[in-house]
Scaffold this motif. Structure first.
Motif, PDB file in Angstrom:
ATOM      1  N   ARG A  71       7.420  -2.848   7.386  1.00  0.00           N
ATOM      2  CA  ARG A  71       6.211  -2.381   6.712  1.00  0.00           C
ATOM      3  C   ARG A  71       6.536  -1.474   5.524  1.00  0.00           C
ATOM      4  O   ARG A  71       5.673  -0.757   5.024  1.00  0.00           O
ATOM      5  N   THR A  72       7.785  -1.510   5.083  1.00  0.00           N
ATOM      6  CA  THR A  72       8.212  -0.764   3.906  1.00  0.00           C
ATOM      7  C   THR A  72       8.935  -1.699   2.958  1.00  0.00           C
ATOM      8  O   THR A  72       9.325  -2.810   3.325  1.00  0.00           O
ATOM      9  N   ALA A  73       9.131  -1.228   1.719  1.00  0.00           N
ATOM     10  CA  ALA A  73       9.898  -1.968   0.717  1.00  0.00           C
ATOM     11  C   ALA A  73      10.934  -1.012   0.139  1.00  0.00           C
ATOM     12  O   ALA A  73      10.750  -0.458  -0.953  1.00  0.00           O
ATOM     13  N   PRO A  74      12.013  -0.772   0.870  1.00  0.00           N
ATOM     14  CA  PRO A  74      12.938   0.305   0.498  1.00  0.00           C
ATOM     15  C   PRO A  74      13.555   0.155  -0.883  1.00  0.00           C
ATOM     16  O   PRO A  74      13.684   1.144  -1.619  1.00  0.00           O
ATOM     17  N   GLY A  75      13.944  -1.055  -1.271  1.00  0.00           N
ATOM     18  CA  GLY A  75      14.535  -1.241  -2.587  1.00  0.00           C
ATOM     19  C   GLY A  75      13.545  -1.002  -3.706  1.00  0.00           C
ATOM     20  O   GLY A  75      13.902  -0.454  -4.774  1.00  0.00           O
ATOM     21  N   ARG A  76      12.313  -1.394  -3.492  1.00  0.00           N
ATOM     22  CA  ARG A  76      11.273  -1.179  -4.500  1.00  0.00           C
ATOM     23  C   ARG A  76      10.914   0.308  -4.594  1.00  0.00           C
ATOM     24  O   ARG A  76      10.723   0.850  -5.688  1.00  0.00           O
ATOM     25  N   ILE A 112       0.842  -1.205   0.000  1.00  0.00           N
ATOM     26  CA  ILE A 112       0.000   0.000   0.000  1.00  0.00           C
ATOM     27  C   ILE A 112       0.872   1.247   0.000  1.00  0.00           C
ATOM     28  O   ILE A 112       0.620   2.215  -0.734  1.00  0.00           O
ATOM     29  N   ARG A 113       1.926   1.236   0.794  1.00  0.00           N
ATOM     30  CA  ARG A 113       2.855   2.369   0.817  1.00  0.00           C
ATOM     31  C   ARG A 113       3.504   2.562  -0.558  1.00  0.00           C
ATOM     32  O   ARG A 113       3.656   3.700  -1.033  1.00  0.00           O
ATOM     33  N   LEU A 114       3.896   1.460  -1.201  1.00  0.00           N
ATOM     34  CA  LEU A 114       4.507   1.544  -2.533  1.00  0.00           C
ATOM     35  C   LEU A 114       3.521   2.115  -3.549  1.00  0.00           C
ATOM     36  O   LEU A 114       3.889   2.927  -4.404  1.00  0.00           O
ATOM     37  N   ALA A 122       2.570 -12.790  -1.007  1.00  0.00           N
ATOM     38  CA  ALA A 122       1.401 -12.607  -0.141  1.00  0.00           C
ATOM     39  C   ALA A 122       0.135 -12.297  -0.928  1.00  0.00           C
ATOM     40  O   ALA A 122      -0.944 -12.241  -0.357  1.00  0.00           O
ATOM     41  N   ALA A 123       0.252 -12.077  -2.256  1.00  0.00           N
ATOM     42  CA  ALA A 123      -0.891 -11.612  -3.052  1.00  0.00           C
ATOM     43  C   ALA A 123      -1.738 -12.788  -3.529  1.00  0.00           C
ATOM     44  O   ALA A 123      -1.697 -13.185  -4.689  1.00  0.00           O
ATOM     45  N   THR A 124      -2.519 -13.361  -2.622  1.00  0.00           N
ATOM     46  CA  THR A 124      -3.365 -14.494  -2.990  1.00  0.00           C
ATOM     47  C   THR A 124      -4.744 -14.074  -3.466  1.00  0.00           C
ATOM     48  O   THR A 124      -5.470 -14.879  -4.040  1.00  0.00           O
ATOM     49  N   ASN A 125      -5.119 -12.831  -3.223  1.00  0.00           N
ATOM     50  CA  ASN A 125      -6.492 -12.405  -3.485  1.00  0.00           C
ATOM     51  C   ASN A 125      -6.503 -11.006  -4.098  1.00  0.00           C
ATOM     52  O   ASN A 125      -6.718 -10.012  -3.396  1.00  0.00           O
ATOM     53  N   PRO A 126      -6.290 -10.893  -5.414  1.00  0.00           N
ATOM     54  CA  PRO A 126      -6.198  -9.566  -6.040  1.00  0.00           C
ATOM     55  C   PRO A 126      -7.384  -8.638  -5.781  1.00  0.00           C
ATOM     56  O   PRO A 126      -7.162  -7.452  -5.498  1.00  0.00           O
ATOM     57  N   PRO A 127      -8.659  -9.088  -5.857  1.00  0.00           N
ATOM     58  CA  PRO A 127      -9.753  -8.119  -5.659  1.00  0.00           C
ATOM     59  C   PRO A 127      -9.710  -7.438  -4.295  1.00  0.00           C
ATOM     60  O   PRO A 127      -9.983  -6.231  -4.195  1.00  0.00           O
ATOM     61  N   VAL A 128      -9.370  -8.190  -3.246  1.00  0.00           N
ATOM     62  CA  VAL A 128      -9.295  -7.589  -1.917  1.00  0.00           C
ATOM     63  C   VAL A 128      -8.163  -6.568  -1.864  1.00  0.00           C
ATOM     64  O   VAL A 128      -8.330  -5.441  -1.374  1.00  0.00           O
ATOM     65  N   LEU A 129      -7.005  -6.941  -2.391  1.00  0.00           N
ATOM     66  CA  LEU A 129      -5.868  -6.028  -2.389  1.00  0.00           C
ATOM     67  C   LEU A 129      -6.126  -4.802  -3.258  1.00  0.00           C
ATOM     68  O   LEU A 129      -5.724  -3.690  -2.920  1.00  0.00           O
ATOM     69  N   ILE A 130      -6.799  -5.005  -4.389  1.00  0.00           N
ATOM     70  CA  ILE A 130      -7.117  -3.875  -5.270  1.00  0.00           C
ATOM     71  C   ILE A 130      -7.995  -2.869  -4.537  1.00  0.00           C
ATOM     72  O   ILE A 130      -7.785  -1.654  -4.625  1.00  0.00           O
TER      73      ILE A 130
END
Length: 337
Positions: A319-324, A15-17, A41-49
């Motif tokens: 809770r961050t993805a610094p390289g990304r 979400i931060r990204l 961790a992305a097993t459910n795209p509609p929920v994440l979207i």
């Protein structure tokens, strides 16, 4: 999923990204469907979207993709029509015909019925038509027991999500052309067959009312840093994850950069690692931006989608993805408009 993250951490980092991508002016942010994989961790795209779209303001959010053998078409249509209703003009539905998981999980997703998956693959062109019709404001007409019935994914749709066909082979390219649909080639999988698939798509394209011209983009893995050497270090955890996937080794959560640097490469696997590295963009900001531009020009695509693969060092906020985040920031500030 990194070795220092919980599932909640990985979602928070995504979400931060996405918020950063929104602020930097990126056009779309997609989430994949993978099951029973410790590194994803992305097993459910509609929920994440829904989570990502609700946390951003402008960027389009979609699936890359929904694997149709795993789902009833009406369920997918209802999920994405509802997302489009909540975030009009911002939702993409990318679909594919692969299961996106291992055979045991595929069995569980289909209530223990393997035949359903084969049927879905065989009827994939028909299912695409049904899916598109169900999401349309006017709905679909279906025949049941000798009678026709109106079927709508939402009761009062004002618009529909944009449908994209995903693929890494010429089958999907030919089908997208036949249906007059936008097409995405998974260049990040192997970096091979891209030119042939895109040529087939453009050469055989049949115009449709919504898409009179062919429209396509490709995807590429990218690690970007202040120096090319640092980009190599940040790319290593994802490279080792893909190496394990390609060689059938047990999959684990992605290593931290520190641990990846200390991991020996098995004899005979260095060549495979180098082959993967050559199809990725791993460079400093200026060099990476030029390579993205060159990739777009080489294949004549409308967009290039970046899969930022930079890892994290020990001690980073989980809770961050610094390289990304670094890759997106550096590319955004060095892009050629």
């Amino acid at each position: 999923m990194r070795s220092d993250q919980t599932s909640a951490d990985a979602v928070a980092a995504s979400i931060r990204l996405a918020r950063l991508a929104d602020e930097l002016g990126y056009h779309r942010y997609w989430l994949a469907e993978h099951h029973n994989m410790p590194a994803v961790a992305a097993t459910n795209p509609p929920v994440l979207i829904g989570l990502v779209a609700g946390a951003t303001e402008r960027i389009r959010v979609g699936s890359g993709g929904m694997m149709l053998p795993n789902h009833a078409p009406l369920v997918v249509a209802e999920q994405f029509a509802l997302l489009e209703a909540a975030f009009p003009g911002r939702i993409d539905l990318g679909v594919g015909r692969a299961p996106g998981t291992d055979p045991v999980t595929a069995w569980a997703l289909r209530h223990g019925g393997p035949a359903d998956a084969d049927d879905t693959v065989n009827r994939f062109p028909e299912i695409l038509d049904d899916l598109e019709a169900m999401m349309a404001p006017e709905g679909a007409s279906v025949a049941v027991a000798g009678r026709r019935h109106e079927l709508r994914a939402t009761p009062a749709a004002g618009s529909a999500p944009e449908l994209w066909l995903l693929g890494s082979s010429q089958y999907a390219a030919a089908l997208a052309a036949q249906k007059g649909l936008p097409y995405v080639f998974a260049h990040h999988f192997a970096g091979q067959g891209t030119a042939e698939a895109l040529d087939l798509y453009r050469r055989t394209y049949v115009p449709s009312p919504d898409h009179p011209e062919p429209r396509t983009f490709l995807t590429v893995n990218a690690a970007v840093a202040e120096t090319a050497d640092e980009a190599e270090r940040l790319a290593l955890p994802q490279l080792l994850t893909m190496l394990r996937l390609r060689t059938g080794a047990p999959l684990t959560a992605q290593q931290l950069v520190d641990d990846a640097l200390a991991t020996p490469i098995a004899e005979g696997q260095a060549g495979l690692l180098d082959a993967m590295r050559r199809s990725w963009i791993i460079d400093d900001a200026s060099g990476a931006a030029k390579r993205v531009e060159a990739l777009a020009a080489e294949f004549g695509v409308d967009e290039v989608m970046i899969n930022p693969v930079g890892g994290a060092y020990a001690g980073s906020d989980a809770r961050t993805a610094p390289g990304r985040e670094l890759a997106l920031s550096l590319l955004a500030h060095h892009r050629v408009d």
